[in-house]
Design an enzyme around this catalytic site. Structure first.
Site, short mmCIF file in Angstrom:
data_model
loop_
_atom_site.label_atom_id
_atom_site.label_comp_id
_atom_site.label_asym_id
_atom_site.label_seq_id
_atom_site.Cartn_x
_atom_site.Cartn_y
_atom_site.Cartn_z
N GLU A 76 0.82 -1.22 0.00
CA GLU A 76 0.00 0.00 0.00
C GLU A 76 0.85 1.27 0.00
O GLU A 76 0.54 2.22 -0.72
CB GLU A 76 -0.91 0.00 1.24
CG GLU A 76 -1.77 1.26 1.35
CD GLU A 76 -2.54 1.31 2.66
OE1 GLU A 76 -3.49 2.10 2.74
OE2 GLU A 76 -2.19 0.56 3.60
N ASP A 77 1.93 1.30 0.80
CA ASP A 77 2.64 2.55 1.06
C ASP A 77 4.04 2.64 0.47
O ASP A 77 4.72 3.65 0.66
CB ASP A 77 2.74 2.76 2.59
CG ASP A 77 1.39 2.96 3.23
OD1 ASP A 77 0.47 3.44 2.55
OD2 ASP A 77 1.24 2.64 4.44
#
Length: 708
Positions: A76-77
């Site tokens: 996700e990051d």
């Protein structure tokens, strides 16, 4: 910061066969991917995935779950992709990391209709592999532990989401320790004043009583050793949120809450559990109605334990949970027990119930359901087992605590509907207002114009909202009467310390006590919400503590002739502080009646016999007997509790007679010796607040009046 060596050492302690290279590779990859990223606190971001992993390692989870925790934010990051995670760590771990990512992207605190749809996504993701949710719960736990670095509005959003969704979900999955910590961390954000107040009460209690936990634990160990039982005994104070929730549900103050301490006795065998129970009950008095055997009747999530509440040291009530080590592991770790390791082997716990079955059955049953709201309602009915969800005729869901009644339901909709309630229908059938509601029932409130709350509703309602609204309405209805009574109580109390209850004095007292007006002060005084001593103390603290000499009983009344004696009328039993009048009798002196006594009607044609009397100002002795008409529950220990309540108000019971004995209720007359009307109201209020008191009234019987 925790290092890879620290993590490996912790895991090897419970799983010597762990894939050390896999853990180290995941640690290094995660650290590399999060390089240059920082949390709101200023710490390197990778400290968060490591902390989440350590939480799961403490639960002795498998390698795949731990690696997922280390990498749960990489897709996700960071620049890492699903394909790269799969290439490095395998398909299973890549899918778990992707599952956590999808859970993180679900906005659970959005609008109602969107929330329902997202709940469906949440449960569908969980049903594929429950380890995804274990990582997410650990992720939320660490975020809540470090929430102070977030903006205030973000803290409130996360705390509410935690309280409404993640904490109940952790409990439903059997991870009770996590549920309690999540609730308390959210409580710290949502209601810090209440939490700090409870902590201060605990500190004060500990100063007054010493270390109660250590003393009771030692007592229990001595009793078990005496009967030859080998067991571990642990004690603890319950968490602030747990105590606050009980205070709200029972509408009780901290001082009246019974089970703020909990004790666990962990045995070797199931048979020992029942032997321990016998030893505990033989040493301490069991509290009626507070025994549950979850060993013979386990909860749906596999929880097994014996629960009992006893009057422990110094009469303090304590909750005792008795279970075996296997049962304890299920009670503490819940679903995590399915992946836990010991000595390199997966642990098989015969008491564990796989919550995957619950989630799968729920999602399968509603997989084709197009109505997202119905899905949300069904999920909540399953997840919030300590609450009741009922429906209005229009299909709206009303959330109530277990044990709630139609009165609570009506007030939960609107105070106006609650006040006008005259009846209720549950699933189309008319039921009494004291009926306990169950999950999924449809409730229709019947209202009538002109209806007002009844005093008996206080005992029927269980929610704080309903009880507060009822008391407020009753107080308003009786406001004028209470104001007059309060004024008289204030006059007597101030004169007792050599002062006058002037408008200015009362206004000053109201300001000191944070009451908005003099009328409100007098109303609270008349309804026994405040005592006269508290009002006097607000202005003259040094005078309020001086008791003064008690007035002799034969000088209690002012207005008699030199040779006249008096006695209190049996029909109305007046007490100091009430307005009185005297009736003369030849050869019997003067009989003192309350000014509103119905028996006085018999003397309207004989004005020459009337004598204007008042009570002597000052401190009266507790020799004025008043008879209470009580209806109480026919349960073990109730009568003793009633007698204790009266004794706690420094009042003496001089006589007690049973009028009626039924299987469920007793009706009795209790003679209590009192000082004055303030003392009367304190005793009556204490009895009215007792759950086992169905009704209470002061006996007034005109037939007992002397007529010649």
């Amino acid at each position: 910061m925790t290092t890879a060596d620290d993590l490996v050492s912790l895991v090897r302690a419970y799983n010597p066969r762990t894939n050390e290279k896999l853990l180290r590779d995941a640690f290094a990859f995660g650290e590399e991917m999060h390089t240059g990223q920082f949390r709101h606190s200023g710490e390197p971001y990778f400290t968060h995935p490591v902390a989440v992993t350590m939480i799961l390692a403490d639960q002795q989870m498998d390698d795949a779950t731990l690696v997922t925790a280390l990498l749960h934010d990489t897709i996700e990051d960071t620049k890492a992709s699903f394909a790269e995670v799969e290439r490095r760590f395998g398909r299973e771990i890549a899918e778990l990391v992707d599952g956590v990512t999808k859970l993180t992207n679900i906005q659970l605190t959005s609008a109602h209709s969107k929330q329902a749809e997202n709940f469906r996504k949440l449960f569908m993701a969980m049903s594929r592999d429950l380890r995804v949710m274990l990582v997410k719960l650990a992720d939320r736990l660490h975020n809540m532990r470090t929430i102070k670095s977030m903006r205030p509005e973000k803290q409130a959003q996360k705390a509410r989401e935690t309280m409404d969704i993640f904490a109940p979900l952790a409990g439903r999955m059997g991870m009770q320790w996590m549920r309690e910590e999540l609730e308390d961390l959210a409580f710290r954000v949502l209601n810090p004043e209440a939490r700090n107040s409870i902590i201060r009460r605990f500190i004060t209690l500990q100063k007054e009583t010493g270390d109660v936990i250590e003393k009771i634990t030692a007592d229990m160990r001595i009793e078990l050793e005496a009967v030859g039982i080998v067991a571990d005994v642990y004690g603890r104070a319950k968490r602030p949120y747990s105590i606050w929730r009980k205070m709200q549900e029972k509408d009780q103050g901290f001082s009246r809450l019974s089970d703020i301490y909990g004790f666990r006795i962990i045995t070797k065998t199931e048979a020992d559990c029942y032997r321990v129970l016998g030893a505990v009950h033989q040493r301490w008095r069991a509290v009626p109605g507070r025994f549950k055997d979850y060993i013979s009747q386990p909860k749906s999530n596999g929880y097994r334990s014996i629960h009992t509440t006893v009057s422990g040291r110094d009469g303090k009530r304590v909750e005792v949970q008795i279970r075996t080590r296997e049962m304890h592991e299920v009670a503490e770790t819940g679903v995590a027990a399915h992946w836990s390791y010991k000595n390199g082997e997966r642990v098989e716990n015969r008491f564990a119930v796989d919550p995957v079955r619950w989630i799968s059955s729920l999602t399968e049953r509603l997989d084709d359901e197009s109505d997202h709201d119905e899905f949300l309602e069904a999920v909540k009915l399953e997840m919030y087992q300590d609450q009741v969800f009922c429906f209005t005729p229009k299909g709206d869901v009303i959330k109530l605590p277990r044990g709630a009644t139609p009165i609570d339901f009506a007030y939960a909709i609107h105070t106006r509907i609650g006040a006008a309630c005259v009846g209720a229908k549950v699933d189309g059938l008319r039921v009494p207002l004291w009926t306990r509601l169950k999950n999924g029932q449809s409730v229709e409130v019947i209202t009538a114009e002109g209806q007002t709350p009844q005093a008996t509703w206080i005992d029927i309602a269980v929610t704080g909202r309903a009880k507060t609204a009822i008391r407020r309405a009753l107080r308003e209805e009786d406001r004028e009467r209470f104001i007059k009574l309060g004024a008289e109580l204030a006059r007597v109390a101030f004169e007792n310390v050599g002062k006058k209850a002037t408008e200015k004095a009362l206004r000053t007292a109201a300001k000191t006590l944070a009451v908005e007006s003099v009328d409100e002060l007098l109303a609270r005084l008349g309804s026994a919400e405040l005592t006269a001593r508290e009002v006097v103390r607000a202005i003259y603290p040094e005078l309020a503590e001086k008791g003064g000499e008690e007035i002799e009983t034969n000088r209690a009344v002012v207005g008699l002739g030199p040779d006249q004696s008096f006695r209190r009328a049996s029909c109305c039993q007046p007490v100091p502080g009430e307005r009185i009048i005297g009736i003369t009798y030849r050869g019997q002196g003067v009989v003192v009646h309350a000014i509103d006594c119905e028996a006085l009607a018999d003397f309207e044609e004989q004005p020459e016999r009337w004598v204007d009397l008042t009570w002597q100002d000052g401190k009266h002795s507790a020799k004025n007997t008043v008879t209470f008409d009580l209806t109480i529950s026919n349960d073990a220990g109730v009568l003793g509790r009633i007698c204790t309540l009266i004794g706690e108000q420094n009042a003496n019971i001089s006589d007690l007679n049973f009028l009626d004995r039924k299987p469920d209720f007793y009706r009795l007359m209790v003679d209590v010796d009192l000082r004055d009307v303030e003392h009367l109201h304190r005793v009556q209020t204490a009895l009215e607040a007792e759950n086992n008191v169905s009704s209470i009234s002061r006996r007034r019987d005109p037939s007992l009046a002397t007529t010649n």
